[in-house]
Design a protein around this motif. Structure first.
Motif, PDB file in Angstrom:
ATOM      1  N   GLU A 410      20.081 -12.777  44.412  1.00 18.36           N
ATOM      2  CA  GLU A 410      21.272 -12.496  43.604  1.00 18.36           C
ATOM      3  C   GLU A 410      22.318 -11.760  44.435  1.00 18.36           C
ATOM      4  O   GLU A 410      23.524 -11.990  44.292  1.00 18.36           O
ATOM      5  CB  GLU A 410      20.881 -11.673  42.374  1.00 18.36           C
ATOM      6  N   TYR A 411      21.868 -10.891  45.306  1.00 14.85           N
ATOM      7  CA  TYR A 411      22.754 -10.169  46.225  1.00 14.85           C
ATOM      8  C   TYR A 411      23.578 -11.175  47.033  1.00 14.85           C
ATOM      9  O   TYR A 411      24.807 -11.062  47.157  1.00 14.85           O
ATOM     10  CB  TYR A 411      21.887  -9.326  47.164  1.00 14.85           C
ATOM     11  N   ILE A 414      26.154 -12.920  44.844  1.00 20.79           N
ATOM     12  CA  ILE A 414      27.257 -12.010  44.520  1.00 20.79           C
ATOM     13  C   ILE A 414      28.245 -11.941  45.679  1.00 20.79           C
ATOM     14  O   ILE A 414      29.473 -11.982  45.478  1.00 20.79           O
ATOM     15  CB  ILE A 414      26.710 -10.604  44.191  1.00 20.79           C
ATOM     16  N   GLU A 418      32.121 -13.061  45.064  1.00 21.15           N
ATOM     17  CA  GLU A 418      33.193 -12.082  45.189  1.00 21.15           C
ATOM     18  C   GLU A 418      34.042 -12.327  46.440  1.00 21.15           C
ATOM     19  O   GLU A 418      35.270 -12.199  46.408  1.00 21.15           O
ATOM     20  CB  GLU A 418      32.612 -10.670  45.208  1.00 21.15           C
ATOM     21  N   SER A 435      33.394  -4.483  43.978  1.00 25.45           N
ATOM     22  CA  SER A 435      32.677  -5.352  43.039  1.00 25.45           C
ATOM     23  C   SER A 435      31.324  -5.768  43.586  1.00 25.45           C
ATOM     24  O   SER A 435      30.327  -5.812  42.855  1.00 25.45           O
ATOM     25  CB  SER A 435      33.515  -6.597  42.724  1.00 25.45           C
ATOM     26  N   GLU A 438      28.929  -2.756  43.289  1.00 24.05           N
ATOM     27  CA  GLU A 438      28.526  -2.469  41.911  1.00 24.05           C
ATOM     28  C   GLU A 438      27.577  -3.541  41.376  1.00 24.05           C
ATOM     29  O   GLU A 438      26.551  -3.229  40.751  1.00 24.05           O
ATOM     30  CB  GLU A 438      29.759  -2.347  41.016  1.00 24.05           C
ATOM     31  N   ARG A 439      27.926  -4.795  41.591  1.00 22.65           N
ATOM     32  CA  ARG A 439      27.079  -5.886  41.090  1.00 22.65           C
ATOM     33  C   ARG A 439      25.743  -5.936  41.823  1.00 22.65           C
ATOM     34  O   ARG A 439      24.698  -6.217  41.222  1.00 22.65           O
ATOM     35  CB  ARG A 439      27.812  -7.224  41.212  1.00 22.65           C
ATOM     36  N   ARG A 442      23.318  -3.403  40.460  1.00 24.03           N
ATOM     37  CA  ARG A 442      22.694  -3.848  39.208  1.00 24.03           C
ATOM     38  C   ARG A 442      21.599  -4.881  39.489  1.00 24.03           C
ATOM     39  O   ARG A 442      20.528  -4.856  38.864  1.00 24.03           O
ATOM     40  CB  ARG A 442      23.749  -4.425  38.270  1.00 24.03           C
TER      41      ARG A 442
END
Length: 449
Positions: A410-411, A414, A418, A435, A438-439, A442
């Motif tokens: 997922e990293y 992201i 972005e 962004s 921060e994402r 999570r």
């Protein structure tokens, strides 16, 4: 013969036929026939099924490897071909894993995929299969053998590639620019690419792809981790901001390669360098095989290779690369033959694709022989000495090209999502980095739950 006797005779014949049919598959006592025990395939033919993307399936490398594997083992290979390139294939495999598809073999092309498929429980553990024949994977693959938190082995690595700069000698010759050789900086790379770029002829001096690690390649050369010591994202480190801006500027400011917008709008491909329209390509050594394959990629130009450029401050003198390998679907229909395939490919793939092997049991002479074969396959376009200088005998260190760790899949997504907003001008650089941080935090937190 009476009618009644005829009836008994017919019934007897039918019973004999049924018994004969049942007897053709011997029962082991556990309810499984020999056919079921033989990987679910007919005893007269051994089969293994393999996921492959459409382009790779048509490559001469893949055809030759499959032919040699079948000749040596007697196992027939059936490809489950997925349309598209090496990115699209995993979208289908992800869905198939959830729906218990039984295709046997999954090739995993980078550490993020290896971690994802192993950690998700989608791969069959190889430990018992290896123990049966005393197969010592650690002795053969050493530091390149992928590790998992449960201590099991799910993947055998077939390559431990590094990065290099490949260049089109014809474009250099036409521009009157000397071939690059030895140590050089990114400033040198940019200046060289500018001399090669010729908009009138549709030629760019440089070509790079839309992979996530291009977004942070400069940070990796400085060996900046994607994670802080407390486990959170480290993407607010200034090195990542600098790296993203650097990559974007190559297309929009320096104009030495297609911008992100041009790359996407024109649907440029991972094998775009083979078109002959680009002077240099910064890519992993897995790409060497494209130059060998003149059936798929006929060309009227010769290729060269040199080591990768580094930051001018002398503090980021690192090459980088990845480990790729093969795993077995946990629902595989032909388990034993799938294991044979994984083992064979891990041990032998480097002989076909020109990439650096993931085997630590090979000698210096073995590596030299590999480079000689690569040179021979390329009709001497690249020499053994050039391969050695670009990949082995230089002053470069080595770091992983990918950000790997908790939530790394997922990293990665992201970063791409972005970064694209920044690269097409829809988001500022500072907001993009914020962004991502921060994402990613999570995603890391979710992965730990």
């Amino acid at each position: 013969m009476t009618i009644q006797t005829k009836k008994y005779t017919i019934v007897l014949l039918m019973m004999m036929m049924l018994l004969s049919a049942c007897g053709s598959k011997s029962d082991s006592g556990d309810g499984k026939t020999d056919e079921a025990q033989n990987n679910g395939s007919a005893s007269k033919e051994r089969v293994v099924t393999v996921y492959e993307d459409a382009k790779r399936a048509e490559s001469e490398e893949m055809k030759k490897k499959i032919a040699d594997f079948t000749k040596e083992t007697g196992i027939k290979v059936e490809l489950n071909i997925v349309p598209g390139d090496g990115v699209e294939i995993y979208k289908k495999i992800d869905v198939d894993m959830i729906s218990n598809e039984k295709t046997d073999i999954i090739r995993l092309t980078n550490p993020i995929l290896i971690d994802k498929y192993g950690s998700n429980g989608w791969l069959y553990p190889l430990d018992e299969l290896m123990a049966k024949e005393n197969y010592d994977a650690t002795k053969i693959y050493g530091k390149y053998l992928p590790k998992f938190q449960d201590g099991k082995t799910y993947v055998l690595p077939d390559q431990a590639g590094k990065w290099a700069v490949y260049y089109n000698k014809k474009i250099f010759d036409d521009a009157g620019v000397p071939y690059p050789s030895g140590e050089w900086t990114w400033d040198d790379y940019i200046e060289t690419a500018k001399k090669l770029t010729n908009p009138a002829k549709g030629i760019y001096g440089s070509y790079m792809l839309d992979y996530d690690n291009y977004m942070y390649m400069l940070a990796r050369q400085y060996d900046v981790s994607g994670y802080k010591e407390d486990g959170t994202s480290n993407y607010d480190d200034p090195a990542f901001k600098k790296a993203l801006q650097f990559f974007g500027d190559l297309g929009t400011v320096q104009k030495i390669q297609p911008s992100w917008l041009e790359f996407k709008s024109k649907k440029l491909s991972w094998d775009g360098f083979m078109s002959g329209d680009y002077g240099m390509h910064f890519i992993g050594t897995w790409y060497t095989n494209q130059f060998k394959d003149k059936t798929t990629y006929p060309r009227d130009w010769k290729v060269g290779i040199t080591q990768i450029p580094v930051p001018a401050d002398g503090k980021g003198n690192n090459n980088f690369g990845i480990v790729a390998g093969y795993g077995i679907n946990k629902n595989a229909a032909h388990l034993d033959d799938a294991y044979t395939y994984v083992k064979w490919m891990a041990e032998n793939s480097y002989k076909y694709n020109g990439n650096l092997p993931a085997r630590v049991d090979l000698s210096d002479e073995d590596i030299k022989a590999l480079f000689q074969k690569t040179s021979d396959d390329l009709s001497g376009e690249i020499t053994v000495e050039e391969l050695d200088k670009a990949l082995i005998s230089n002053n470069l260190g080595f770091v992983d090209e990918k950000i790997t760790g908790p939530g790394s899949t997922e990293y990665s997504n992201i970063i791409l999502q972005e970064a694209e907003l920044y690269l097409v001008g829809q988001k500022s650089l500072d907001d993009t980095i914020k962004s991502i941080k921060e994402r990613a935090d999570r995603a890391i937190k979710d992965a730990a739950q």
